[in-house]
Motif scaffolding. Structure first.
Motif, mmCIF file in Angstrom:
data_model
loop_
_atom_site.group_PDB
_atom_site.id
_atom_site.type_symbol
_atom_site.label_atom_id
_atom_site.label_comp_id
_atom_site.label_asym_id
_atom_site.label_seq_id
_atom_site.Cartn_x
_atom_site.Cartn_y
_atom_site.Cartn_z
ATOM 1 N N ALA A 215 0.826 -1.203 0.000
ATOM 2 C CA ALA A 215 0.000 0.000 0.000
ATOM 3 C C ALA A 215 0.863 1.256 0.000
ATOM 4 C CB ALA A 215 -0.925 -0.013 1.215
ATOM 5 N N TRP A 216 1.954 1.222 0.784
ATOM 6 C CA TRP A 216 2.845 2.383 0.802
ATOM 7 C C TRP A 216 3.501 2.582 -0.567
ATOM 8 C CZ3 TRP A 216 3.125 6.306 3.942
ATOM 9 C CH2 TRP A 216 2.684 6.172 5.260
ATOM 10 N N VAL A 217 3.863 1.507 -1.257
ATOM 11 C CA VAL A 217 4.479 1.629 -2.582
ATOM 12 C C VAL A 217 3.508 2.259 -3.573
ATOM 13 C CG1 VAL A 217 5.380 0.324 -4.537
ATOM 14 C CG2 VAL A 217 6.131 -0.233 -2.220
ATOM 15 N N ILE A 218 2.273 1.785 -3.546
ATOM 16 C CA ILE A 218 1.268 2.361 -4.459
ATOM 17 C C ILE A 218 1.039 3.827 -4.145
ATOM 18 C CG2 ILE A 218 -1.161 2.252 -5.128
ATOM 19 C CD1 ILE A 218 -1.057 -0.746 -4.774
ATOM 20 N N SER A 219 0.907 4.153 -2.890
ATOM 21 C CA SER A 219 0.686 5.551 -2.521
ATOM 22 C C SER A 219 1.858 6.425 -2.950
ATOM 23 C CB SER A 219 0.478 5.650 -1.006
ATOM 24 O OG SER A 219 -0.638 4.894 -0.599
ATOM 25 N N GLY A 220 3.076 5.914 -2.756
ATOM 26 C CA GLY A 220 4.242 6.690 -3.173
ATOM 27 C C GLY A 220 4.306 6.883 -4.680
ATOM 28 N N GLY A 221 3.945 5.840 -5.460
ATOM 29 C CA GLY A 221 3.945 5.980 -6.918
ATOM 30 C C GLY A 221 2.933 6.984 -7.403
ATOM 31 N N VAL A 222 1.730 6.938 -6.821
ATOM 32 C CA VAL A 222 0.694 7.909 -7.218
ATOM 33 C C VAL A 222 1.131 9.327 -6.876
ATOM 34 C CG1 VAL A 222 -1.668 8.653 -6.783
ATOM 35 C CG2 VAL A 222 -1.157 6.223 -7.054
ATOM 36 N N ALA A 223 1.722 9.508 -5.711
ATOM 37 C CA ALA A 223 2.168 10.845 -5.314
ATOM 38 C C ALA A 223 3.279 11.347 -6.228
ATOM 39 C CB ALA A 223 2.654 10.813 -3.858
ATOM 40 N N LEU A 224 4.201 10.463 -6.608
ATOM 41 C CA LEU A 224 5.276 10.866 -7.515
ATOM 42 C C LEU A 224 4.733 11.236 -8.885
ATOM 43 C CD1 LEU A 224 8.302 11.191 -7.998
ATOM 44 C CD2 LEU A 224 8.392 8.748 -8.589
ATOM 45 N N LEU A 225 3.769 10.478 -9.391
ATOM 46 C CA LEU A 225 3.169 10.786 -10.688
ATOM 47 C C LEU A 225 2.463 12.136 -10.672
ATOM 48 C CD1 LEU A 225 2.497 9.859 -13.556
ATOM 49 C CD2 LEU A 225 0.476 8.695 -12.618
ATOM 50 N N LEU A 226 1.734 12.411 -9.612
ATOM 51 C CA LEU A 226 1.074 13.717 -9.505
ATOM 52 C C LEU A 226 2.096 14.844 -9.457
ATOM 53 C CD1 LEU A 226 -1.782 12.922 -6.928
ATOM 54 C CD2 LEU A 226 -2.011 13.341 -9.396
#
Length: 263
Positions: A215-226
């Motif tokens: 979950a932390w990996v997904i959240s970090g990827g979404v935040a980086l993309l934004l």
């Protein structure tokens, strides 16, 4: 005249001898009358001691009367303490043995002639290591009753309930679905306990660490993309503004420049 003198002589003789008569009568009366005795007062300063009686009392009696000894009440010099017995730990020495050894106090227990109280479920946890990996461990605490064994009943199963000894406080179950109800029942010769809100629980496994990391990996990827998208928009907007300024400056510096062409 002669008789009168004789009478006076006899009277004088009687008066002279009267003190002796009075003394004889008093002595006779004193010897015949019973002696006058006065009650003696005894002073007692304590109970149960031979030295507390007066000498006069010992002179009149051969032995003092028996006095009941005072009742001795034991005094507790130490405070009462509970025995180091945890009903949630398994394979412990019985609390009754601890009480005999150290004089500690045990919690009250219902007798063996009465059905036991319901135990308390402590946890339902998935097993992630060892030979029982993939199973579910149920943990419980013993009730304040005489218990000869425990049964674990799983909701929706047609098979017999799992049975465990009276000294055990945990057992492993097959894999359970989320929301399955599990109950622990205490048993003795008089019967078994009734299900209660604290002897039954529904299986709700906690989230594993792998799920948390994912979950932390997904959240970090979404935040980086934004962040990349927002940064790109800012740079594009800034570039467009600089290009507009440059075009307006070139037109003012050349008088023959016209947007419609050359003059």
């Amino acid at each position: 005249m002669t008789s009168l003198c004789k009478n006076q002589a006899v009277l004088l003789l009687f008066l002279i001898s009267s003190p002796l008569l009075h003394s004889h009568l008093f002595t006779h009366a004193a010897s015949t009358s019973p002696p006058i005795t006065r009650p003696r007062i005894l002073f007692m300063t304590g109970l149960g001691s031979d030295d507390d009686y007066s000498d006069d009392y010992l002179d009149d009696h051969s032995s003092p009367p028996e006095v009941p000894s005072p009742v001795r009440i034991p005094v507790l010099n130490r405070e009462a303490r509970l025995c180091p017995y945890n009903p949630c730990l398994e394979n412990q020495e019985p609390c009754a043995n601890l009480a005999v050894q150290s004089g500690c106090l045990c919690p009250g227990l219902s007798g063996a002639d009465q059905p036991p109280h319901a135990p308390r479920i402590q946890a339902l946890l998935p097993i992630s290591e060892g030979d029982d990996r993939g199973k579910v461990e149920v943990q419980w605490c013993a009730p304040s009753s005489v218990v000869s064994g425990y049964r674990v009943v799983v909701e929706g199963t047609d098979g017999d309930a799992l049975e465990f000894g009276d000294a055990l406080r945990r057992g492993s179950l097959t894999s359970l679905e989320v929301g399955t109800k599990v109950c622990v029942v205490a048993v003795n010769n008089a019967g078994h306990s009734s299900p209660s809100e604290f002897s039954c629980n529904r299986y709700d496994p906690p989230e594993s660490s792998e799920h948390n990391v994912f979950a932390w990996v997904i959240s970090g990827g979404v935040a980086l993309l934004l962040l990349v998208v927002i940064t790109s928009l800012i740079l594009w907007k800034q570039n467009m503004c600089q290009r507009g300024k440059r075009d307006s400056t070139d037109g003012l510096g050349n008088p023959s420049y016209s947007t419609e062409g050359t003059l």
